[in-house]
Design an enzyme around this catalytic site. Structure first.
Site, PDB file in Angstrom:
ATOM      1  N   LYS A   1       0.881   9.848  13.877  1.00 15.60           N
ATOM      2  CA  LYS A   1       1.490  10.458  12.687  1.00 15.60           C
ATOM      3  C   LYS A   1       2.001  11.847  13.046  1.00 15.60           C
ATOM      4  O   LYS A   1       1.435  12.522  13.902  1.00 15.60           O
ATOM      5  CB  LYS A   1       0.454  10.564  11.555  1.00 15.60           C
ATOM      6  CG  LYS A   1       0.038   9.212  11.002  1.00 15.60           C
ATOM      7  CD  LYS A   1      -0.837   9.337   9.743  1.00 15.60           C
ATOM      8  CE  LYS A   1      -1.281   7.945   9.306  1.00 15.60           C
ATOM      9  NZ  LYS A   1      -1.932   7.947   7.975  1.00 15.60           N
TER      10      LYS A   1
ATOM     11  N   GLU B   1       0.856  -1.180   0.000  1.00 11.16           N
ATOM     12  CA  GLU B   1       0.000   0.000   0.000  1.00 11.16           C
ATOM     13  C   GLU B   1       0.899   1.240   0.000  1.00 11.16           C
ATOM     14  O   GLU B   1       1.838   1.343   0.805  1.00 11.16           O
ATOM     15  CB  GLU B   1      -0.917  -0.013   1.225  1.00 11.16           C
ATOM     16  CG  GLU B   1      -1.914   1.125   1.194  1.00 11.16           C
ATOM     17  CD  GLU B   1      -3.077   0.927   2.165  1.00 11.16           C
ATOM     18  OE1 GLU B   1      -3.440  -0.228   2.452  1.00 11.16           O
ATOM     19  OE2 GLU B   1      -3.618   1.942   2.640  1.00 11.16           O
ATOM     20  N   ARG B   2       0.596   2.143  -0.953  1.00 14.08           N
ATOM     21  CA  ARG B   2       1.431   3.339  -1.139  1.00 14.08           C
ATOM     22  C   ARG B   2       2.896   2.969  -1.397  1.00 14.08           C
ATOM     23  O   ARG B   2       3.812   3.700  -1.004  1.00 14.08           O
ATOM     24  CB  ARG B   2       1.348   4.282   0.072  1.00 14.08           C
ATOM     25  CG  ARG B   2      -0.064   4.580   0.536  1.00 14.08           C
ATOM     26  CD  ARG B   2      -0.911   5.168  -0.553  1.00 14.08           C
ATOM     27  NE  ARG B   2      -2.298   5.356  -0.132  1.00 14.08           N
ATOM     28  CZ  ARG B   2      -3.254   5.791  -0.962  1.00 14.08           C
ATOM     29  NH1 ARG B   2      -2.996   6.041  -2.229  1.00 14.08           N
ATOM     30  NH2 ARG B   2      -4.475   5.951  -0.528  1.00 14.08           N
TER      31      ARG B   2
ATOM     32  N   ASP C   1      -2.719  13.778   7.621  1.00 11.71           N
ATOM     33  CA  ASP C   1      -2.194  12.560   7.012  1.00 11.71           C
ATOM     34  C   ASP C   1      -0.990  12.805   6.113  1.00 11.71           C
ATOM     35  O   ASP C   1      -1.129  12.776   4.890  1.00 11.71           O
ATOM     36  CB  ASP C   1      -3.303  11.860   6.209  1.00 11.71           C
ATOM     37  CG  ASP C   1      -2.907  10.452   5.799  1.00 11.71           C
ATOM     38  OD1 ASP C   1      -1.898   9.941   6.317  1.00 11.71           O
ATOM     39  OD2 ASP C   1      -3.603   9.858   4.962  1.00 11.71           O
TER      40      ASP C   1
ATOM     41  N   GLU D   1       5.077   8.558  13.979  1.00 10.37           N
ATOM     42  CA  GLU D   1       5.097   7.788  12.732  1.00 10.37           C
ATOM     43  C   GLU D   1       5.357   8.756  11.586  1.00 10.37           C
ATOM     44  O   GLU D   1       4.538   9.631  11.306  1.00 10.37           O
ATOM     45  CB  GLU D   1       3.751   7.067  12.549  1.00 10.37           C
ATOM     46  CG  GLU D   1       3.625   6.302  11.232  1.00 10.37           C
ATOM     47  CD  GLU D   1       2.263   5.594  11.110  1.00 10.37           C
ATOM     48  OE1 GLU D   1       1.777   5.001  12.104  1.00 10.37           O
ATOM     49  OE2 GLU D   1       1.659   5.663  10.015  1.00 10.37           O
TER      50      GLU D   1
ATOM     51  N   GLU E   1     -10.746   4.139   9.445  1.00 14.72           N
ATOM     52  CA  GLU E   1     -10.931   3.872   8.022  1.00 14.72           C
ATOM     53  C   GLU E   1     -11.489   2.473   7.771  1.00 14.72           C
ATOM     54  O   GLU E   1     -11.049   1.760   6.870  1.00 14.72           O
ATOM     55  CB  GLU E   1      -9.606   4.052   7.261  1.00 14.72           C
ATOM     56  CG  GLU E   1      -9.075   5.478   7.342  1.00 14.72           C
ATOM     57  CD  GLU E   1      -7.811   5.711   6.515  1.00 14.72           C
ATOM     58  OE1 GLU E   1      -7.720   6.776   5.895  1.00 14.72           O
ATOM     59  OE2 GLU E   1      -6.938   4.831   6.493  1.00 14.72           O
TER      60      GLU E   1
ATOM     61  N   ARG F   1      -2.108   2.724  17.029  1.00 11.81           N
ATOM     62  CA  ARG F   1      -2.115   3.951  16.224  1.00 11.81           C
ATOM     63  C   ARG F   1      -3.228   4.904  16.620  1.00 11.81           C
ATOM     64  O   ARG F   1      -4.351   4.486  16.897  1.00 11.81           O
ATOM     65  CB  ARG F   1      -2.226   3.623  14.734  1.00 11.81           C
ATOM     66  CG  ARG F   1      -0.955   3.002  14.186  1.00 11.81           C
ATOM     67  CD  ARG F   1      -1.149   2.558  12.769  1.00 11.81           C
ATOM     68  NE  ARG F   1      -0.677   3.497  11.771  1.00 11.81           N
ATOM     69  CZ  ARG F   1      -1.408   3.957  10.782  1.00 11.81           C
ATOM     70  NH1 ARG F   1      -2.678   3.646  10.660  1.00 11.81           N
ATOM     71  NH2 ARG F   1      -0.868   4.764   9.891  1.00 11.81           N
TER      72      ARG F   1
ATOM     73  N   ASN G   1      -3.322  -1.945   7.644  1.00  8.31           N
ATOM     74  CA  ASN G   1      -4.640  -2.451   7.245  1.00  8.31           C
ATOM     75  C   ASN G   1      -4.465  -3.962   7.121  1.00  8.31           C
ATOM     76  O   ASN G   1      -4.308  -4.511   6.041  1.00  8.31           O
ATOM     77  CB  ASN G   1      -5.084  -1.849   5.914  1.00  8.31           C
ATOM     78  CG  ASN G   1      -5.352  -0.352   6.042  1.00  8.31           C
ATOM     79  OD1 ASN G   1      -5.937   0.103   7.028  1.00  8.31           O
ATOM     80  ND2 ASN G   1      -4.909   0.407   5.058  1.00  8.31           N
TER      81      ASN G   1
ATOM     82  N   GLU H   1       3.768   8.939  -0.400  1.00  7.17           N
ATOM     83  CA  GLU H   1       2.364   8.880  -0.787  1.00  7.17           C
ATOM     84  C   GLU H   1       1.863  10.235  -1.271  1.00  7.17           C
ATOM     85  O   GLU H   1       1.112  10.318  -2.238  1.00  7.17           O
ATOM     86  CB  GLU H   1       1.520   8.422   0.417  1.00  7.17           C
ATOM     87  CG  GLU H   1       0.019   8.486   0.151  1.00  7.17           C
ATOM     88  CD  GLU H   1      -0.821   8.017   1.339  1.00  7.17           C
ATOM     89  OE1 GLU H   1      -0.235   7.600   2.352  1.00  7.17           O
ATOM     90  OE2 GLU H   1      -2.064   8.073   1.235  1.00  7.17           O
TER      91      GLU H   1
ATOM     92  N   ARG I   1     -11.569  16.923  10.772  1.00  6.81           N
ATOM     93  CA  ARG I   1     -10.768  15.705  10.920  1.00  6.81           C
ATOM     94  C   ARG I   1      -9.521  15.940  11.767  1.00  6.81           C
ATOM     95  O   ARG I   1      -9.078  15.033  12.488  1.00  6.81           O
ATOM     96  CB  ARG I   1     -10.388  15.226   9.527  1.00  6.81           C
ATOM     97  CG  ARG I   1      -9.379  14.121   9.503  1.00  6.81           C
ATOM     98  CD  ARG I   1      -9.217  13.596   8.099  1.00  6.81           C
ATOM     99  NE  ARG I   1      -8.058  12.715   8.012  1.00  6.81           N
ATOM    100  CZ  ARG I   1      -7.653  12.125   6.900  1.00  6.81           C
ATOM    101  NH1 ARG I   1      -8.321  12.336   5.762  1.00  6.81           N
ATOM    102  NH2 ARG I   1      -6.605  11.334   6.888  1.00  6.81           N
TER     103      ARG I   1
ATOM    104  N   HIS J   1      -4.055  18.379   1.366  1.00  8.27           N
ATOM    105  CA  HIS J   1      -4.960  17.317   0.918  1.00  8.27           C
ATOM    106  C   HIS J   1      -5.820  17.696  -0.297  1.00  8.27           C
ATOM    107  O   HIS J   1      -7.015  17.424  -0.329  1.00  8.27           O
ATOM    108  CB  HIS J   1      -5.868  16.866   2.070  1.00  8.27           C
ATOM    109  CG  HIS J   1      -5.933  15.365   2.163  1.00  8.27           C
ATOM    110  ND1 HIS J   1      -6.087  14.569   1.045  1.00  8.27           N
ATOM    111  CD2 HIS J   1      -5.842  14.516   3.216  1.00  8.27           C
ATOM    112  CE1 HIS J   1      -6.098  13.295   1.424  1.00  8.27           C
ATOM    113  NE2 HIS J   1      -5.930  13.236   2.732  1.00  8.27           N
TER     114      HIS J   1
END
Lengths: 653, 653
Positions: free
Chosen positions: B322, B135-136, B327, B349, B254, B287, B173, B355, B298, B465
């Site tokens: 993070k 992923e990414r 994000d 993190e 998510e 996390r 995930n 990404e 958010r 974003h």
């Protein structure tokens, strides 16, 4: 602060101007308002135009002997404006002059104008095919395919308004059927529509017509049956079109038939046709665009073929010579035939359609290129001017709104080659967009700079003919398919190698310089005196050759390409600031085109510099922008179009 | 003159360096030459590495009590170099330190070094899936799919050489099958390969595993059967991997399952797992990346969910947060949890895989971003550092040769967050490319400038974003498909309207500022004191807001985007001059990437400015370069890739 003021104004002026414009009205954007204008005197098109669009005081149209053909005077006399001319055409040109004064906001008091054209023949060449395609046409299909009466009238008015008085209806690569009866009847219909505007029609003919249309066994120009066939055909034409202008002939060139196929000379061929046309007062325009695949220097060829014939052409033959010795490149020296031939009538052929200048995508105003030509070739040494039309059935006629300016400027320059490019641009902008000084100044400058910018990002320093094969839109300096004749490939012209690049046309090379007058020959022959903007045209220039700037040739080349890119981007900046002064539709459409031009300029720079770098083995200087595209990817990229279309987008779209 | 000197040098240095390099050796480009090196003392990996690659005098490896975990000393003693440490890992880190001195050309006489890491846990997070996708991930497939012994050894050496001592093998995930016996046996094989290099393995777990793997009816963390299932599972793991590190958990985020699904808190969930792991000395990294679709901001969410739990987590739980509250954006303020939570162990993190920073196409050196983070968050307030890996099975490991620097820098920064980005870049460049000062100076500067440049051409002035949906590669500030949750669409973040743009997070807005310490809250809350590089993060900024430069906000935005484009182009200029100092393969590969980056920077600028202009209704200033792409075309452009691939080209390819 400048920015702030601009922003503020921008807001006041309103973001979007509501009404759209599609460009269909060209520069003839008259308001037809309900005034009762007194126009008296000679009836005809001049009167109709003035009655419809003139908004000033009373006008008298009168015929007057003693004035030159097509000339006119406009004088203020006891409260009236008197337009006098020897002919209806002269009156019409006078009427359009008056309307031009009105549209450009000039005073119409105290007029004392006297005008006559530099050339009797001011002719458009349409490269239109019977199937409606236009060779090197970027504005749709031929307007002659299914002529629309309204559009034909607009076409006639536009031409007459700038003094264009002739039009060749079909492609110089002429199909024999151009002379079929059906085709001639179509030409007659067009001629009838154009006649009221002083425009004669001409046809391109295929030299083998006696065989292909007439069924004869030969087209030998000295053969009696052939001559007789042409006589009959010409009689047929003049029955239909009594003021038919004559023939344009591309013979023995790029595969077209010609007198050499029968052991005769260009003079034999041209003179035979001239003899047949003479009783009807028709003329022959015989093209000097010839070159053979085996020629060691294509630039030498026309001179070699035509100079021996100097003095042998009939008095109704005009040799039509492209402005440069190769083929409508962004920059060429003038064709040396112009100064060499002394006993032959000559006319110059300019190309309005931008075959080699970004098609209908790039804004390139051509008047400065023609001015450059006339700084070498005395206007008085020519008999006429021809322009390869950039007109099609697109709503805006020319594909690019600013390409209309080249049609306009061609007519104006053919009337008066001494007009300055900035004067013509000024007139055109005022009539076509507006007389707002905030638009006029910047956009006029953009137009004036545009041709040199295109030279910079496409082919600076004398580089020529490094275009993509076929459509000639983008850069393909590497294009060289196996088996293709060498003079149809860029390496024939740029000759890049580890030493340098350029075509050695000096006395120790192809000796092309010798075709020029002594003083120019000396100038061009010496790498240290040759104008740098023609350097690789005449010399194989070493990569480290010292330029006037102090840079090496390679570094200068990099700078030139990069300057071109920055200019193309700058055009966009200028245009973007015009949003308040231009209608939204044309603003956006021109903006899209300028964006393509800016992107394409990067493509040109990157392709050429990275390709030539594989020979120069020198780095791109640190003080220019470096390529952002990869050579291998650019070499793989092809635009899948024919020579009859505009590439609607640029690189990588 | 500068140019001339450069060109001359270029020629002397030779155009093309013959030997190719594929980047597979990372920064471990030791010459293994036949020297007889005396390395004595403790046997193990440290000794092997030194015996193979050390080219200096005799070395003694010795174990010494009293030194910190993983710490070491290196001292010159009577003609020998003595490396001392409390553990094999410490000796290995000392050995790599010595090799680093050798590779960066530093003197190894008179050594008196004493080192210990800032954090015990320096961990990579691989977002690798069982099917081999990452992923990414932009560098190919997972290196753990079919682990190649040579590559695993290289991976282990690379990590150990910069002090990384843990690796989470699978995606946060997490598929439930991560805990299947087959999967655990695979993990064991990897752990066995990494163990000699001091690296422990960890696993991400799916919180619903008791249901999905164990067949239970619930995964409620307070349910006895659930706890017992976890105990058995953990026993199974430790039987296979006695030094197993623990679990990484993404829960209730998510769409992933978590304790809240069973009416329990994050603390309930984390503490249950911690309890099960405790006897084995394992840990839980839980996390804090949580947000709900209905949240009005958010950026507030993690704080709102975790602050009430401060002090409730077991002592072997670390909350992994993070760096920013949203994000991994090109620029975010730090996550306010870091300064708010007082009684909870925290780790940061970072995301090494780009990404949101041009994937494996853009050169963006991340150490300056981490340095910026640590200027707000005291390194000592954290327990550990995690980095989301940018590693795949591409030959060069990271897709982009310079992305390797982010892997390297992460390890070095996790060992010592006080190391300056330029020191790390210097070390990495010397080891990876060369110590030639002509390369080192310019390329180091390029690296140091690269993150700020990316912020400029992507999202200056606090914008965040506004990425393309799905793959997050290019600009799609307009992306807002019907029905998609708002916080997954750019308009949720940029909130552009006729007044201005930006997310009002002030006290009268979402009050996100209130999550920061009082002084920062005041600073951020006031549009006139808020740092301009976070302006639209915290404020809905009027288009005409006056910036420190004197420009309006709109004009400043245009300038920032354009500055970014010019910087990206400048990187290319710098790199192009490095051709003589870098092997041909890596030179070309990096050049291709930098060209994409330069082209993409234009795409970003044009898309963002033209889109935001539809709100601002203000012109782009005359003194910046104007967009060359059209908004409608950019809006139609989609890169057809998933989140598991690198887009191999940029805009319009």
């Amino acid at each position: 602060m400048k920015t702030f003021i601009l922003s503020t104004f921008f807001l006041l002026a309103g973001w979007s101007s509501a009404y759209g414009e599609d460009g269909s009205q060209l520069w003839l954007r008259f308001n037809s308002i309900n005034t009762t204008v007194s126009v008296t005197g000679v009836k005809g098109t001049a009167m109709t135009e003035l009655q419809t669009y003139w908004q000033g005081g009373p006008v008298v149209l009168k015929r007057q002997k003693g004035l030159a053909k097509d000339g006119y005077t406009i004088k203020s006399q006891s409260g009236k404006i008197v337009i006098a001319a020897a002919s209806d055409a002269g009156l019409l040109y006078g009427a359009y002059h008056l309307l031009r004064l009105q549209q450009t906001g000039q005073s119409c008091d105290q007029l004392d104008i006297s005008e006559q054209p530099a050339y009797d023949l001011r002719i458009l060449n349409h490269w239109d095919n019977p199937n409606g395609t236009c060779e090197r046409g970027f504005a749709g299909k031929s307007i002659f395919l299914n002529p629309n009466p309204e559009r034909m009238k607009m076409y006639a008015r536009a031409n007459a308004s700038v003094g264009i008085n002739g039009t060749v209806l079909n492609n110089v690569n002429a199909k024999p059927e151009a002379l079929s009866t059906a085709s001639l009847e179509k030409a007659k219909a067009i001629a009838d529509q154009l006649r009221p505007y002083g425009i004669r029609v001409y046809l391109s003919i295929n030299f083998a017509s006696p065989i292909k249309v007439g069924g004869l066994e030969t087209a030998d120009p000295l053969d009696a049956k052939v001559i007789s066939w042409w006589k009959e055909k010409v009689n047929e034409i003049y029955k239909l079109i009594p003021d038919f202008g004559g023939f344009l002939v591309k013979a023995n060139s790029e595969g077209e038939p010609g007198p050499q196929d029968f052991g005769r000379t260009h003079a034999d061929g041209a003179n035979m046709l001239a003899g047949v046309l003479k009783p009807h007062k028709g003329i022959v325009m015989w093209r000097a665009f010839v070159y053979a695949p085996q020629s060691p220097d294509r630039a030498n060829q026309a001179y070699l073929e035509f100079m021996p014939l100097d003095g042998q052409f009939a008095d109704n033959v005009i040799i039509q010579i492209k402005n440069g010795p190769v083929d409508f490149q962004p920059r060429e020296p003038y064709s040396p035939l112009f100064t060499a031939m002394q006993k032959t009538q000559m006319m110059v052929e300019f190309q309005l359609t931008q075959e080699y200048l970004g098609a209908a995508n790039h804004l390139v105003y051509l008047a400065p290129m023609w001015q450059e030509f006339f700084s070498f070739v005395k206007p008085g040494s020519l008999r006429a001017m021809a322009g390869v039309a950039n007109i099609g059935d697109d709503t805006n006629w020319c594909g690019h709104h600013f390409a209309q300016a080249n049609w306009y400027a061609f007519g104006r320059a053919a009337w008066n080659p001494a007009l300055k490019p900035e004067e013509i641009a000024d007139e055109w902008l005022r009539q076509t967009f507006s007389s707002d000084e905030r638009m006029l100044g910047p956009v006029k400058q953009l137009m004036l700079d545009s041709r040199e910018a295109a030279v910079s990002y496409m082919m600076p320093l004398g580089i020529h003919h490094i275009f993509a094969g076929g459509h000639h839109y983008g850069p393909e300096p590497w294009y060289s398919p196996k088996g293709l004749r060498a003079d149809w490939t860029p390496p024939y012209y740029h000759r890049a190698d580890s030493i340098g690049m350029g075509f050695d046309r000096t006395l120790t090379g192809s000796a092309n310089v010798k075709q020029y007058p002594e003083a120019l020959c000396r100038l061009y022959n010496d790498i240290n005196t040759c104008p740098e903007n023609l350097l690789t045209w005449f010399h194989h220039v070493p990569w480290d050759h010292k330029m006037k700037s102090g840079r090496t040739f390679w570094d200068e080349l990099c700078h030139k390409y990069d300057d071109g890119v920055h200019e193309a981007r700058h055009f966009l900046t200028i245009w973007d600031a015009m949003q308040s002064y231009v209608d939204q539709q044309r603003f956006s459409e021109v903006q899209r085109k300028l964006r393509i031009q800016a992107r394409d300029s990067e493509w040109w720079r990157d392709a050429c510099l990275l390709y030539f770098q594989t020979f120069s083995h020198r780095p791109i200087p640190q003080d220019v922008e470096h390529p952002v595209h990869n050579l291998d990817e650019m070499m793989k990229f092809r635009i899948p179009i024919s020579m009859y279309e505009n590439p609607e987008n640029g690189y990588n779209k």
